[in-house]
Scaffold this motif. Structure first.
Motif, mmCIF file in Angstrom:
data_model
loop_
_atom_site.group_PDB
_atom_site.id
_atom_site.type_symbol
_atom_site.label_atom_id
_atom_site.label_comp_id
_atom_site.label_asym_id
_atom_site.label_seq_id
_atom_site.Cartn_x
_atom_site.Cartn_y
_atom_site.Cartn_z
ATOM 1 N N CYS A 121 -14.512 -2.677 0.924
ATOM 2 C CA CYS A 121 -15.365 -3.376 1.896
ATOM 3 C C CYS A 121 -16.009 -2.321 2.791
ATOM 4 O O CYS A 121 -15.468 -1.221 2.950
ATOM 5 C CB CYS A 121 -14.530 -4.308 2.777
ATOM 6 S SG CYS A 121 -13.976 -5.749 1.870
ATOM 7 N N CYS A 173 -12.167 -6.284 8.183
ATOM 8 C CA CYS A 173 -12.168 -7.335 9.203
ATOM 9 C C CYS A 173 -10.754 -7.435 9.781
ATOM 10 O O CYS A 173 -9.777 -7.306 9.054
ATOM 11 C CB CYS A 173 -12.532 -8.687 8.605
ATOM 12 S SG CYS A 173 -14.090 -8.674 7.717
ATOM 13 N N CYS A 229 -8.151 -9.811 8.126
ATOM 14 C CA CYS A 229 -8.053 -9.769 6.660
ATOM 15 C C CYS A 229 -6.642 -9.462 6.168
ATOM 16 O O CYS A 229 -5.960 -8.598 6.697
ATOM 17 C CB CYS A 229 -8.993 -8.702 6.115
ATOM 18 S SG CYS A 229 -8.906 -8.583 4.317
HETATM 19 S S1 SF4 Z 1 -12.071 -10.476 5.087
HETATM 20 FE FE1 SF4 Z 1 -11.182 -8.665 4.069
HETATM 21 S S2 SF4 Z 1 -12.003 -8.760 1.969
HETATM 22 FE FE2 SF4 Z 1 -13.315 -10.101 3.250
HETATM 23 S S3 SF4 Z 1 -15.000 -8.794 3.959
HETATM 24 FE FE3 SF4 Z 1 -13.409 -8.696 5.545
HETATM 25 S S4 SF4 Z 1 -12.174 -6.871 5.006
HETATM 26 FE FE4 SF4 Z 1 -13.378 -7.432 3.187
#
Ligand code: SF4
Length: 487
Positions: free
Chosen positions: A173, A177, A180
């Motif tokens: 990514c 996030c 996540c």
């Molecule tokens: S939630 Fe996790 S998998 Fe989805 S974009 Fe964000 S970091 Fe990437």
């Protein structure tokens, strides 16, 4: 609170503990000392739960289940029912004592729709199932209606066992996030792993494709997820699409999804590659349409980028578009969520998936979010109901749902679609009615075996470097297991 449980069968204790935790997630089960006594008795098809410490009213619950003697049930179903009734008794007694009515009753599993399909296979009608959801499973009427509507709709998608789906994982990514817990790493720190990872992925894709062909599998859907597959450079992204299409795409393949996730990673070059290799569905996930929240949750993109990505993707004729939102993001009010929903509806995607936040251990929840206000459970439940109504008015119908541990307000995640535009992969994956061959780091292969389906799982290493170094041995193990289970 502490609980002292009396039951004749000590092997019932995990079931009893799970039921107590539906009402009291912090519950502690102790052998002695101060605490609430719960006495559980099961005799034949009668269940009695007594809690003398809860006072005169509501201290005893009993249920004589004659319906379970219906010849459509097997002895295993009868055993299962008695366990369910024990849970119901505990949830009812403790729930009325603590003033809680859990919307999903005794169901704490991730896939509540499975109950619907289980009862359908026993030969019950949707309206009989609806009644059982209320009386045996203790679900509220609104959730029981949602569950029977979705379950009934999904039945048309179930296929014979030679049909399978394929999941390809890209664990990178642009940044991570904060909420996540997926197997994903940030390109800011792990870009050096991409080349090695893709080598491994190419090997596995070709080998599993060959395995599928040799076993006569008919590949119905393909899903490239992660991570953010579109965070790869355009050239690498195109190569992944090419390997995937060559290995798995056949005349049986009716759906090929790419999870773009982050809107800033979508551009015309990547869309062109998707067109070339037959992608039919793209997911661009804003999560919220508020810049302040996007920054807070670590997504590092803007609302303007979401709108730009949608506009770009719409130039690509025939591509179905999904957008994900999250209800319950920290710092957001119910009005903020409804405003995001309006703005997403205005962009007119084919699917909208509404998740409810489930703060997880793996996420940076504690560090980043704990000081931010979260909406209370009641407001969240009201907003969730309002979203169903608003989406229905806009022409979106719920078609799959699942729950997660620690989900806020005991709610659920629901996928909505304009009729005819549902994601078949999402249904097959969630209902576990179809074998999913998983390729790539963290990907889970789920073999669906037998008539009363039994699921066997195998997960590839989550770390991209470990995946790349172990892939040859892992392919051999997975191929052998597939041949044993489905060959
Ligand atoms: S939630 Fe996790 S998998 Fe989805 S974009 Fe964000 S970091 Fe990437």
């Amino acid at each position: 609170m502490r609980y002292i449980v009396e039951t004749r069968e000590s092997r019932d204790l995990p079931n009893i503990e799970a039921a107590i935790k539906i009402i009291d997630p912090q519950a502690e089960i102790v052998r002695e000392g101060p605490g609430i006594h719960l006495i559980v008795q099961v005799e034949g098809f009668r269940v009695v739960v007594t809690a003398p410490d809860l006072g005169e009213t509501g201290s005893c619950w009993e249920y004589q289940d004659d319906e379970i003697q219906d010849p459509r049930y097997t002895p295993a179903d009868q055993q299962r029912r008695m366990k369910e009734l024990v849970r119901l008794g505990i949830v009812r007694l403790l729930g009325s004592f603590m003033g809680k009515t859990p919307p999903w009753g005794i169901l704490s599993s991730v896939r509540p729709t499975k109950i619907y399909h289980y009862l359908r296979e026993k030969g019950f009608t949707p309206s009989e199932i609806y009644e059982k959801l209320l009386s045996v499973y203790g679900i509220t009427s609104a959730k029981a209606r949602l569950l029977t509507d979705i379950g009934g709709f999904q039945e048309r998608f179930f296929k014979p066992p030679e049909y399978v789906s394929v999941y390809v994982g890209i664990p990178f990514c642009p940044s991570r996030c904060h909420y996540c817990s997926f197997p994903a790493v940030s390109l800011e720190t792990h870009r050096h792993l991409v080349a090695r990872y893709l080598e491994g992925l190419r090997t596995e894709t070709a080998a599993i494709g060959e395995l599928c062909r040799s076993l006569g599998f008919r590949i119905e859907t393909i899903y490239i997820g992660g991570g953010t597959p579109t965070s790869l450079e355009a050239e690498d992204f195109g190569r992944v699409l090419q390997w995937t299409a060559e290995a798995f795409k056949t005349e049986d393949t009716v759906e090929f999804t790419v999870e773009a996730g982050r809107p800033e990673t979508v551009n015309w070059e990547k869309l062109e590659a998707m067109r070339r290799f037959g992608v039919t569905r793209l997911s661009i996930n804003p999560q919220t349409m508020h810049d302040r929240t996007l920054q807070l949750i670590g997504r590092n993109h803007t609302v303007a980028q979401i709108e730009a990505a949608m506009a770009e993707a719409k130039r690509f004729d025939g591509l179905l578009l999904n957008m994900d939102l999250i209800l319950g993001l920290p710092g957001e009010t119910p009005e903020d969520f409804l405003d995001s929903l309006e703005r997403v509806i205005a962009l007119n995607p084919d699917n909208i998936t509404v998740h409810t936040l489930a703060p997880k251990r793996a996420a940076k929840w504690g560090k980043v979010f704990s000081e931010l206000p979260l909406p209370d459970d009641e407001s969240l439940a009201q907003v969730s109901d309002a979203a169903v109504v608003r989406l229905d008015r806009a022409g979106y119908r719920p078609y799959y749902l699942y729950r997660q541990r620690r989900i806020l307000a005991d709610l659920e995640n629901i996928g909505y679609a304009k009729p005819g535009n549902e994601s078949i992969y999402n249904i097959q994956m969630m209902e576990e009615r179809q074998t999913i061959m998983g390729v790539g780091a963290g990907a889970v292969t789920k073999w669906v075996v037998g008539k009363e389906p039994h699921i066997s799982r195998y997960q590839n290493p989550r770390c991209p470097a470990t995946y790349a170094s172990r892939i040859v041995a892992d392919i051999a193990k997975k191929a052998q297991q597939t041949r044993i289970l489905l060959g």
